[in-house]
Design an enzyme around this catalytic site. Structure first.
Site, mmCIF file in Angstrom:
data_model
loop_
_atom_site.group_PDB
_atom_site.id
_atom_site.type_symbol
_atom_site.label_atom_id
_atom_site.label_comp_id
_atom_site.label_asym_id
_atom_site.label_seq_id
_atom_site.Cartn_x
_atom_site.Cartn_y
_atom_site.Cartn_z
ATOM 1 N N TYR A 126 -85.244 -14.217 19.476
ATOM 2 C CA TYR A 126 -85.341 -15.619 19.855
ATOM 3 C C TYR A 126 -86.362 -15.815 20.977
ATOM 4 C CZ TYR A 126 -81.013 -16.653 17.252
ATOM 5 O OH TYR A 126 -80.062 -16.806 16.283
ATOM 6 N N GLY A 127 -87.184 -16.828 20.805
ATOM 7 C CA GLY A 127 -88.188 -17.126 21.817
ATOM 8 C C GLY A 127 -89.409 -16.245 21.742
#
Length: 342
Positions: free
Chosen positions: A55-56
């Site tokens: 994520y990210g």
């Protein structure tokens, strides 16, 4: 905020889980505002946070969450996931022992913690023996680096197989499943949710707002469109005419129940007896505040019956681009006998 047992682990988790996929450059690029979302969620009664190493991009979501939790770590059931690619090369991802024991160290370092409460396989990996993955995860449990293990997006047959392998090989059992579940995608009601109940698994459902289609802003005739990111990752889902028609049919159901569409959607997801917690993924503090305002929503049978009339139980209105697709469906050669072979 209500809490519920995470399967038979003895861990109590809030009915809403804060999902952090939107933390970082692909969602909210402001780490300070993301930290405020974390604090506001904890202050609002959420005690469970779900993230993942991918994520990210390059673990950025984990870094943001870890920094935000300094001084509050003991208040949180912290969950993260492994499997996605974390760099170039064929062995920088997956469910192999080689990667699992490497991935957990990276997550612990980015989160700034000495243990993870729930460590989850993000996706199935048919090419890796489940015994290989369970063996590595069992060692992490015994070393105290994780407290419970789970999986995400597993078909019902693979959930049963994993339980069988754990029993026969004396390995730790998976304790939770994280499937996609919303009013628009109810396919897991057929087998996945009943199997989870049968084996005592906690269930954390992702995208109960159908990646934003049930947020109430994307309507037929509306000037507002899905974000570029969502259109990039889930164009079929976000532009599916059948789903948009279902949303239009659900709006009056919500209005007559005195609810916003998001509150109706979350009330539906948490009404199923197999569901432990619904993962919400706000991008801004204002979005979080709106979702928390509906935390006590309980739908009566009349409302649930009307939802059943619009989207029948156990059915998906349409596919979700980012959902797991079994190899036999993704690759035609696995469904077709080669010429010359009987």
């Amino acid at each position: 905020m209500r809490t519920r047992p995470l399967g038979r682990t003895g861990i109590q988790v809030s009915a809403y889980t804060l999902g952090t996929m939107m933390f970082g450059p692909h969602g909210n690029p402001d780490p300070d505002e993301c930290a405020r979302i974390v604090h506001r969620a904890l202050d609002g009664g959420i005690n469970t946070i779900d993230t993942a190493d991918v994520y990210g991009g390059d673990g950025e979501s984990e870094r943001i969450v870890g920094k935000a939790l300094r001084g509050r770590r003991d208040d949180v059931v912290l969950a993260t996931k492994f499997n996605g690619p974390m760099g170039p090369g064929p062995n920088r991802g997956g469910n192999s022992r080689r990667w699992v024991v490497t991935a957990v160290e990276g997550s612990l370092r980015r989160l700034g913690v000495d243990h993870i409460d729930l460590y989850q396989a993000h996706h199935p990996e048919p090419g890796t023996d489940i015994e290989e993955t369970l063996g590595a995860l069992t060692d992490l449990l015994r070393a105290g680096k994780v407290r419970a293990i789970g999986h995400s997006n597993l078909p019902a047959s693979e959930i049963v197989e994993a339980q069988w392998v754990a029993d026969r090989r004396g390995l730790a059992r998976f304790r939770s499943e994280q499937p996609h579940y919303s009013i628009l995608n109810r396919g897991v009601e057929r087998e996945v949710l009943p199997v989870c109940e049968r084996h005592g698994l906690g269930v954390l459902v992702w995208s109960p707002l159908a990646m934003g289609l049930l947020a109430g802003r994307l309507r037929r005739g509306s000037a507002e469109t899905a974000s570029a990111g969502r259109l990039h990752w889930a164009r079929r889902h976000m532009t599916d005419g059948r789903k948009l028609d279902a949303v239009e049919a659900l709006v009056p159901v919500a209005e007559q129940a005195g609810l916003s569409l998001p509150h109706l959607a979350l009330g539906f997801a948490t009404a199923h007896p197999a569901v432990t917690s619904a993962i919400i993924g706000p991008r801004t503090p204002e979005q979080l505040d709106d979702l928390l305002a509906g935390a006590d929503t309980a739908l009566d049978d009349d409302v649930l019956d009307r939802i059943d009339d619009i989207v029948p139980p156990g059915t998906d209105v349409g596919p979700v681009d980012v959902a797991y697709v079994p190899p036999a469906l993704a690759h035609p050669e696995l469904r077709r006998r080669a010429p010359g072979r009987r």
